[in-house]
Design an enzyme around this catalytic site. Sequence first.
Site, mmCIF file in Angstrom:
data_model
loop_
_atom_site.group_PDB
_atom_site.id
_atom_site.type_symbol
_atom_site.label_atom_id
_atom_site.label_comp_id
_atom_site.label_asym_id
_atom_site.label_seq_id
_atom_site.Cartn_x
_atom_site.Cartn_y
_atom_site.Cartn_z
ATOM 1 N N ARG A 1 16.876 37.779 21.261
ATOM 2 C CA ARG A 1 16.038 38.217 22.367
ATOM 3 C C ARG A 1 16.939 38.831 23.428
ATOM 4 O O ARG A 1 18.006 38.292 23.761
ATOM 5 C CB ARG A 1 15.250 37.052 22.961
ATOM 6 C CG ARG A 1 14.357 36.340 21.971
ATOM 7 C CD ARG A 1 13.237 37.208 21.464
ATOM 8 N NE ARG A 1 12.161 37.314 22.445
ATOM 9 C CZ ARG A 1 11.084 38.072 22.282
ATOM 10 N NH1 ARG A 1 10.961 38.814 21.208
ATOM 11 N NH2 ARG A 1 10.146 38.109 23.211
ATOM 12 N N GLU B 1 13.938 46.249 27.517
ATOM 13 C CA GLU B 1 13.438 47.168 26.484
ATOM 14 C C GLU B 1 11.948 47.484 26.616
ATOM 15 O O GLU B 1 11.467 48.473 26.067
ATOM 16 C CB GLU B 1 13.701 46.591 25.089
ATOM 17 C CG GLU B 1 12.898 45.359 24.737
ATOM 18 C CD GLU B 1 13.245 44.837 23.340
ATOM 19 O OE1 GLU B 1 12.311 44.699 22.528
ATOM 20 O OE2 GLU B 1 14.429 44.568 23.070
ATOM 21 N N HIS C 1 15.403 47.640 18.315
ATOM 22 C CA HIS C 1 14.570 46.524 17.856
ATOM 23 C C HIS C 1 14.002 46.810 16.462
ATOM 24 O O HIS C 1 12.812 46.635 16.206
ATOM 25 C CB HIS C 1 13.426 46.273 18.841
ATOM 26 C CG HIS C 1 12.992 44.829 18.863
ATOM 27 N ND1 HIS C 1 12.719 44.144 20.024
ATOM 28 C CD2 HIS C 1 12.791 43.945 17.859
ATOM 29 C CE1 HIS C 1 12.346 42.910 19.742
ATOM 30 N NE2 HIS C 1 12.392 42.764 18.423
#
Length: 328
Positions: free
Chosen positions: A234, A263, A295
């Site tokens: 994360r 993000e 991601h």
Amino acid sequence: MNVTVFSTLAFERPFLEQANAARHQVQFYEAALTDQTAPLAQGALAVSVFGADDLSAPVLAQLWAHGVRYVLVRAAGTDQVDLPAAHRLGLRVAHVPDYSPHAIAEHAVALMLALARHLRLADQQLRANDFCLDQLIGFELHGKTVGIVGVGHIGAVLARILHGFGCRLLGVDVQPNPDLTQRYDLQYVTLPELCAQADIISVHTPLTAQTRHLLDDQVLGSLKPGAMLINTGRGGVLDTAAALRALASGQLGYLGLDVYEAEKGLFFADHTRDPLRDEAFAQLLTYPNVLVTGHQGYLTREALAAIATTAVASFDAWASGQPAPHEL
């Protein structure tokens, strides 16, 4: 069951449709769930959301008022959900925690190898017709000490992969798994001990109030000089400003990120026509020893199929009056 799916990504919709097989009435929206888009769920008994969606208390209250009773997060992380507020309202919340630990672990190793062997620079040189090797001397993973922060399902798979590379393994976790010690010689230590010894650190801890900015100036300053840091967990676990300072000083020798603390609003969208307003992110991209992916660690056919299957299984369970497979 009527289901409203927010933040639908084009590549995931076919997997969701195939898993659903028309059992539930599903309405897909590309828009993220916000206080402005919550009315789109009117008439739906369940909603499905992703990482960029807003599930704060006011939005959850709107969902409840519109008749929503179930929330399915198509991801392992649920830090964007105000769970106490959801429980107060009576909303049932589930997530998808185990879609594919292999996808994330393999991506972490891909980042390690790409950084260790300077693949980003090698590709740039070759495309410029420069075949000199002077700047491309790398290092082997074999024999290196790798610290795994958060040794859950993903960390366990990573341990197995790196054991095959011949790495010495250290781990930090609130619940040590003795089986990993027996199988892969993984030694559980404290975070300071891990930082002092590891040549490479890979982060797989969830984001909580306790782990936010876990990797700050103090922790990064305790790394072995020139160490490599990989974060596929994360984004908020790493303090970006602290990472930039560690890169500038040389304390951090390599940085591989698949997640980024800011993000939201940046990843999962095409911004080729937009100026990059995030100065910290822009600064990260100037370092040749930094490799960032947007991601995509989970982005395999196998993982997408597993996410869709688990999501639909949750809807099936709720429709039949049963708990979903992974309710919170």
